[in-house]
Design a protein around this motif. Structure first.
Motif, mmCIF file in Angstrom:
data_model
loop_
_atom_site.group_PDB
_atom_site.id
_atom_site.type_symbol
_atom_site.label_atom_id
_atom_site.label_comp_id
_atom_site.label_asym_id
_atom_site.label_seq_id
_atom_site.Cartn_x
_atom_site.Cartn_y
_atom_site.Cartn_z
ATOM 1 N N GLN A 1 32.903 36.078 32.240
ATOM 2 C CA GLN A 1 33.385 37.372 31.716
ATOM 3 C C GLN A 1 34.781 37.226 31.108
ATOM 4 O O GLN A 1 35.061 37.748 30.029
ATOM 5 C CB GLN A 1 33.385 38.409 32.840
ATOM 6 N N TRP A 2 35.662 36.494 31.797
ATOM 7 C CA TRP A 2 37.048 36.306 31.320
ATOM 8 C C TRP A 2 37.052 35.575 29.986
ATOM 9 O O TRP A 2 37.749 35.963 29.047
ATOM 10 C CB TRP A 2 37.843 35.528 32.366
ATOM 11 N N GLU B 1 29.366 34.299 42.191
ATOM 12 C CA GLU B 1 30.173 35.479 41.838
ATOM 13 C C GLU B 1 31.379 35.068 41.006
ATOM 14 O O GLU B 1 31.726 35.711 40.007
ATOM 15 C CB GLU B 1 30.633 36.203 43.098
ATOM 16 N N ARG B 2 32.040 33.993 41.407
ATOM 17 C CA ARG B 2 33.241 33.545 40.707
ATOM 18 C C ARG B 2 32.905 32.978 39.323
ATOM 19 O O ARG B 2 33.667 33.144 38.368
ATOM 20 C CB ARG B 2 33.979 32.504 41.554
ATOM 21 N N PRO C 1 40.355 34.007 37.670
ATOM 22 C CA PRO C 1 39.011 34.534 37.930
ATOM 23 C C PRO C 1 38.243 33.704 38.965
ATOM 24 O O PRO C 1 37.351 34.223 39.646
ATOM 25 C CB PRO C 1 38.330 34.504 36.565
ATOM 26 N N ALA D 1 30.488 33.981 37.463
ATOM 27 C CA ALA D 1 30.244 35.163 36.613
ATOM 28 C C ALA D 1 31.563 35.743 36.112
ATOM 29 O O ALA D 1 31.679 36.160 34.945
ATOM 30 C CB ALA D 1 29.451 36.205 37.394
ATOM 31 N N LEU D 2 32.614 35.791 36.970
ATOM 32 C CA LEU D 2 33.925 36.296 36.569
ATOM 33 C C LEU D 2 34.560 35.392 35.514
ATOM 34 O O LEU D 2 35.224 35.870 34.579
ATOM 35 C CB LEU D 2 34.833 36.429 37.787
#
Length: 657
Positions: free
Chosen positions: A607-608, A600-601, A623, A603-604
């Motif tokens: 994205q960032w 999950e992290r 993130p 993926a963040l």
């Protein structure tokens, strides 16, 4: 091969010269002193056109050692007794040697009949007949001869031809063996050795092993009675020109043999017979130090009588273990001579029963069965018994070495016993055994085993499997959460004297018998696997929940495991299970994350970076949802995984190819 025997000055060398035209006394000292000092050689042509090699031996009591060396390779004995002198000490001693060495055929030449009258010849012939009646040469031909006048020489040649037709060779093996009795150099040719070929054949270009040194020599040429030949066979007296070997690299008493087929030993089991030739009246006591002659070499040895026998009298036989002070290349069935330590005189000898036995003098029932098979010449039974007595599986070469037979012989009997169901082979029914394309025995239709096959008696195999299963059950009872014990620990626990290869074969048999289960390097019992697996699953779930709770700032993994209050071994197996199933991710040596939380992290982070183009550690820790302490190793992990790429202080997404 014909060999002379008899007392000094009874005319052995003169008789050989009269029969062959060759003077066997080749040394100037022998001619000057008028006595034979070392071995002499000649060839006698028989009436039917065949020939015999001749070994002429010294008759002096000081040279009995040389006499034994010469007699070790002969098949027919020519016992020379002077009609004017009769039976003398070395006559008796030489006959004892001949009998002990297993020479079956003897002819007596009653020499110097030109020096006595006919009545005395008749009397002496009767004396010799009477004396020989108590030996194995009772009834042998006695031919009166004169080397000086030639009388009786034709009759002697005829007797020798008849003896050659009916006698059996003393040595009848198929593996090349030759004891060296002379070593010299010839200018332009190099090193030459001579000897009587005991077993097998020799041809130019053959490679032979020199024992005890283990050096390899190539045969440049072969001569028999001075004639070059393409192949020499067992029983022949021959000279070998050796290449790549210097004169000082091979010695009188060494053996030449087919490479890898003959092994040195410092002890052997034998049936010995004690002969008090010197008439001392003393028994032979266990532990006595003696001279032992084998082939063309003599060494010191101790005779240990077996099964609590303390001593034997003259004429008695007993089992004994012979402990050698120098190693010898002994084979099963070899004959040897024993001589007293001091003063030196022939004291009997015997025949090798086991070439590489254990160091003991008390034999149990199973060892006695092996000895009995050896004495009767039942090689098949010997092979089976050796496999039954062994601690673990044996290779063909090991069976051959323990008994003292050739690997080819061992392979033939091992194949036969395996087919009969008495033994089990590690290759039985396996793809490996079929792919190795085993050959067939020349005397049997049974395929010979592959070189790397291991053999074990069926009862030994069952005992080994039972021992493995007992140990596994006990281990699982003491360690209910463990899947099993390591192979190394199990090996050390139940079979430390078995080779790694042999133990691996035992484990494979235990798996086939469903008495063991192997996972990687761990061996467990089938009954324990389900419970251990369930315990591991429960432990893994407990650790997984702990990793989830730790989030993105986990403590060192050892502290997390301690908090779970699990057995250390079980905890580490469960953690490895989580990692292999993709539920836990290791970032550093002691840093683990829950895989789903980390994904999950990541993926963040992706994205960032997509929105901002690139980011520093300080920017990307947000993130990631963690501190700089964890952000640095996490971002290095992303670099290693090919998700990000570092340029200076910033990281950007690695372009897709």
């Amino acid at each position: 091969m014909l060999g002379t025997a008899g007392h000094i000055d009874h005319g052995k060398s003169s008789l050989i010269k009269a029969l062959t035209g060759t003077d066997p006394d080749r040394l100037s000292e022998e001619k000057r002193r008028g006595i034979t000092i070392t071995l002499g050689f000649a060839r006698i042509d028989l009436p039917d056109g065949r020939s015999m090699g001749v070994v002429d031996v010294p008759g002096h009591e000081r040279f009995v050692k040389q006499m034994i060396a010469g007699a070790s390779g002969i098949d027919v004995a020519l016992l020379v007794i002077a009609a004017d002198d009769g039976i003398m000490p070395q006559t008796i001693e030489h006959v004892a040697v001949l009998q002990t060495l297993g020479v079956r055929t003897c002819i007596v030449a009653l020499t110097k009949i030109d020096m006595v009258d006919a009545e005395w010849v008749t009397f002496m012939k009767g004396e010799v007949e009477s004396w020989l009646a108590s030996t194995s040469y009772a009834g042998c031909p006695i031919v009166p001869v004169s080397s000086k006048t030639g009388e009786g020489l034709d009759e002697l040649r005829a007797a020798l031809q008849k003896a050659a037709e009916k006698t059996q060779r003393v040595h009848q093996g198929s593996t090349t063996r030759l004891p060296v009795d002379r070593v010299f150099t010839i200018k332009g040719a190099g090193t030459v050795i001579t000897g009587t070929l005991w077993d097998g054949t020799v041809s130019p270009e053959d490679t032979l092993e020199i024992l005890p040194s283990g050096k390899l020599a190539r045969v440049r040429s072969v001569q028999v009675h001075g004639q070059t030949c393409d192949e020499a066979s067992a029983g022949m007296r021959l000279a070998l020109n050796l290449s790549n070997i210097k004169k000082d690299e091979i010695n009188l008493g060494d053996f030449l043999a087919a490479p890898g087929c003959l092994h040195m030993t410092d002890r052997f089991d034998a049936r010995i017979t004690y002969l008090d030739v010197a008439k001392t009246g003393k028994p032979l006591k266990t532990g006595t130090r003696m001279h032992l002659a084998h082939g063309t070499r003599e060494v010191l040895a101790r005779v240990l009588l077996c099964n609590d026998i303390e001593q034997i009298a003259s004429g008695q036989s007993a089992l004994a273990q012979i402990r050698l002070e120098e190693d010898l290349p002994i084979s099963w069935g070899d004959r040897f001579i024993l001589r007293t330590y001091s003063p030196v005189s022939v004291a009997g000898g015997g025949q090798v029963l086991l070439a590489h036995p254990h160091r003991r003098s008390t034999l149990d029932a199973e060892e006695m069965k092996l000895i009995e098979a050896s004495e009767t010449g039942d090689i098949r039974q010997m092979v089976e018994r050796v496999c039954s007595l062994a601690a673990g599986p044996l290779h063909t070469s090991e069976v051959a070495r323990l008994i003292g037979i050739s690997p080819a012989q061992a392979a033939e009997y091992l194949a036969d016993l395996t087919q009969a169901g008495a033994l089990t082979s590690s290759h039985s029914g396996s793809a490996a055994s079929q792919s190795s394309a085993p050959t067939k025995s020349p005397t049997s239709s049974v395929p010979l085993p592959a070189d790397d096959a291991l053999f074990i008696a069926k009862n030994k195999k069952q005992q080994a499997i039972a021992a493995i299963e007992r140990e596994l059950i006990a281990f699982c009872a003491d360690h209910p959460h463990e899947r099993g014990i390591t192979k190394e620990a199990l090996h050390a626990q139940i079979a430390p004297h078995i080779s790694d290869e042999g133990f691996e074969a035992l484990l494979n048999w235990a798996v086939k018998a469903k008495s063991a289960v192997i996972t990687g390097n761990v061996v467990g019992h089938p009954s324990s696997q389900q419970g251990a697996a369930a315990a591991e699953e429960r432990a893994a779930e407990q650790i997984h929940q702990a990793l989830i709770a730790e989030g993105m700032t986990p403590r060192p993994i050892e502290r997390i495991l301690e908090s779970c209050d699990l057995d250390a071994s079980l905890a580490h197996r469960a953690l490895a299970h989580l990692e292999s199933n993709g539920k836990a991710i290791r970032i550093a040596r002691d840093l683990y994350f829950d895989a789903a939380t980390l994904d999950e992290r990541i993926a963040l982070v992706q994205q960032w970076i997509s929105q901002h183009g690139a980011g520093t550690v300080a920017e990307l820790k947000e993130p990631l949802g963690t501190s700089r302490k964890y952000a640095v190793p996490l971002l290095e992990h992303l670099d290693a995984q090919g998700i990000t790429v570092r340029e200076g202080d910033k990281r950007s997404l690695r372009p897709r190819r």
